[in-house]
Design an enzyme around this catalytic site. Sequence first.
Site, PDB file in Angstrom:
ATOM      1  N   HIS A   1      44.000  41.838  34.437  1.00 26.48           N
ATOM      2  CA  HIS A   1      43.974  41.975  35.891  1.00 26.48           C
ATOM      3  C   HIS A   1      45.411  41.915  36.398  1.00 26.48           C
ATOM      4  O   HIS A   1      46.164  41.005  36.043  1.00 26.48           O
ATOM      5  CB  HIS A   1      43.141  40.853  36.519  1.00 26.48           C
ATOM      6  CG  HIS A   1      43.042  40.958  38.011  1.00 26.48           C
ATOM      7  ND1 HIS A   1      42.040  41.650  38.629  1.00 26.48           N
ATOM      8  CD2 HIS A   1      43.841  40.481  38.995  1.00 26.48           C
ATOM      9  CE1 HIS A   1      42.218  41.591  39.942  1.00 26.48           C
ATOM     10  NE2 HIS A   1      43.307  40.886  40.187  1.00 26.48           N
TER      11      HIS A   1
ATOM     12  N   ARG B   1      35.149  44.564  42.018  1.00 23.15           N
ATOM     13  CA  ARG B   1      34.696  44.476  43.404  1.00 23.15           C
ATOM     14  C   ARG B   1      34.190  45.805  43.963  1.00 23.15           C
ATOM     15  O   ARG B   1      33.276  45.824  44.793  1.00 23.15           O
ATOM     16  CB  ARG B   1      35.840  43.937  44.277  1.00 23.15           C
ATOM     17  CG  ARG B   1      36.188  42.477  43.995  1.00 23.15           C
ATOM     18  CD  ARG B   1      37.346  42.019  44.854  1.00 23.15           C
ATOM     19  NE  ARG B   1      38.594  42.691  44.492  1.00 23.15           N
ATOM     20  CZ  ARG B   1      39.647  42.772  45.293  1.00 23.15           C
ATOM     21  NH1 ARG B   1      39.583  42.266  46.522  1.00 23.15           N
ATOM     22  NH2 ARG B   1      40.753  43.376  44.897  1.00 23.15           N
TER      23      ARG B   1
ATOM     24  N   GLN C   1      30.651  36.677  28.142  1.00 30.34           N
ATOM     25  CA  GLN C   1      31.939  36.049  28.444  1.00 30.34           C
ATOM     26  C   GLN C   1      31.775  34.540  28.590  1.00 30.34           C
ATOM     27  O   GLN C   1      30.875  34.066  29.289  1.00 30.34           O
ATOM     28  CB  GLN C   1      32.547  36.601  29.732  1.00 30.34           C
ATOM     29  CG  GLN C   1      33.978  36.094  29.933  1.00 30.34           C
ATOM     30  CD  GLN C   1      34.593  36.511  31.246  1.00 30.34           C
ATOM     31  OE1 GLN C   1      34.230  35.976  32.288  1.00 30.34           O
ATOM     32  NE2 GLN C   1      35.533  37.447  31.212  1.00 30.34           N
TER      33      GLN C   1
ATOM     34  N   CYS D   1      39.878  33.649  35.554  1.00 29.29           N
ATOM     35  CA  CYS D   1      39.270  33.162  36.789  1.00 29.29           C
ATOM     36  C   CYS D   1      40.240  32.245  37.534  1.00 29.29           C
ATOM     37  O   CYS D   1      40.714  31.249  36.983  1.00 29.29           O
ATOM     38  CB  CYS D   1      37.979  32.410  36.502  1.00 29.29           C
ATOM     39  SG  CYS D   1      37.220  31.732  37.996  1.00 29.29           S
TER      40      CYS D   1
ATOM     41  N   GLY E   1      41.922  45.886  38.572  1.00 31.44           N
ATOM     42  CA  GLY E   1      42.520  45.476  39.834  1.00 31.44           C
ATOM     43  C   GLY E   1      42.676  46.621  40.812  1.00 31.44           C
ATOM     44  O   GLY E   1      43.462  47.552  40.584  1.00 31.44           O
TER      45      GLY E   1
END
Length: 345
Positions: free
Chosen positions: A171, A229, A72, A102, A205
């Site tokens: 996201h 996460r 990426q 980001c 997400g």
Amino acid sequence: MVKIDQIVLPDFPLLLAPMEDVSDPPFRVVCKENGADLVYTEFISSEGLVKDTEKCRRRLTIFGEERPVGVQIFGGDEDKLAMAARIVDMTQPDLLDINFGCPIKGIVNRGAGSGVLKNIDLMVRLTEACVKATHLPVTVKTRLGWDEDSKNIEVVAERLQDVGIKALAIHGRTRCQLYKGQANWDLIGKVKNNPRIKIPIFGNGDIDSPEKALAYKNRYGIDGIMIGRAAIGYPWIFREVRHYINTGELLPGPNLAERVAACKLQLSKSIEWRGAQMGIFAMRKHMTTYLKGLPEFQEFRKRLVSAVVHEEIEQVLDEILLAYDGFEFENKPIELVNYHENCAL
């Protein structure tokens, strides 16, 4: 199966999200070992690649057992992004991904990451420049829009598909939300169900359980999910999601032996990639996270984070196995860490 150009993935693939200071090669190997179908590098500055900085060169490292893997990149200048794409092409990953998601201020202020969401024409030009510069399939990861008044992902998806991207990961938040509030998957579902969209659409997400993964699969019809996460400190999320989707049964969480094995694997790969000193230093936070939940662990933790020799760490890990023989970890919901407070940019 799901295809990204010529890359063949299983039905409803599970993707490891690219995460700064997290998804390095050692961590990606552990996630692949535990069921991730496609992994991505940490994002790499196009300007840094063009300048040939050591940090950016290092991030192009790929271990064979990671594949398929995407590199990426990010940037806001068409020429530099195209040059970076050509550099990535020479390292022969499986695909090239562009970061338009980001939300961090330092990246946004450079006109990159989700900062590009303010200028969709520029986003299209940047994407088209990459597509023309590389033989690799180009994909994009982005957000719903800049803010609540500019959720333009449906238009963005069509325009990026038109200039040649082969998959899109979305996201479910705007840039202004950062990682706060609940991700909105309704728009992700609308993109997927748009009859004009022919490329795979991956949702991202708040996926923190097998149950939620299956529910979102059924509700929104997406081609796969990208997990970020929830994988930090818990790479077993991938195998648990896959097993639940296939069988409807929840797997028990990893036992102590599996956690120690993950520590040892990531430690050996970290040393292989960074060298002994830096490899051990980088692993300290991961080892204590993998072993979180062991009672009266302070003395072992102190030894793990102070050891400077590979063999010494392995010895401590073996002692932990003996000391906590028969211990059963409590099955608790996976904690979604506040990512950007835990990752240095």
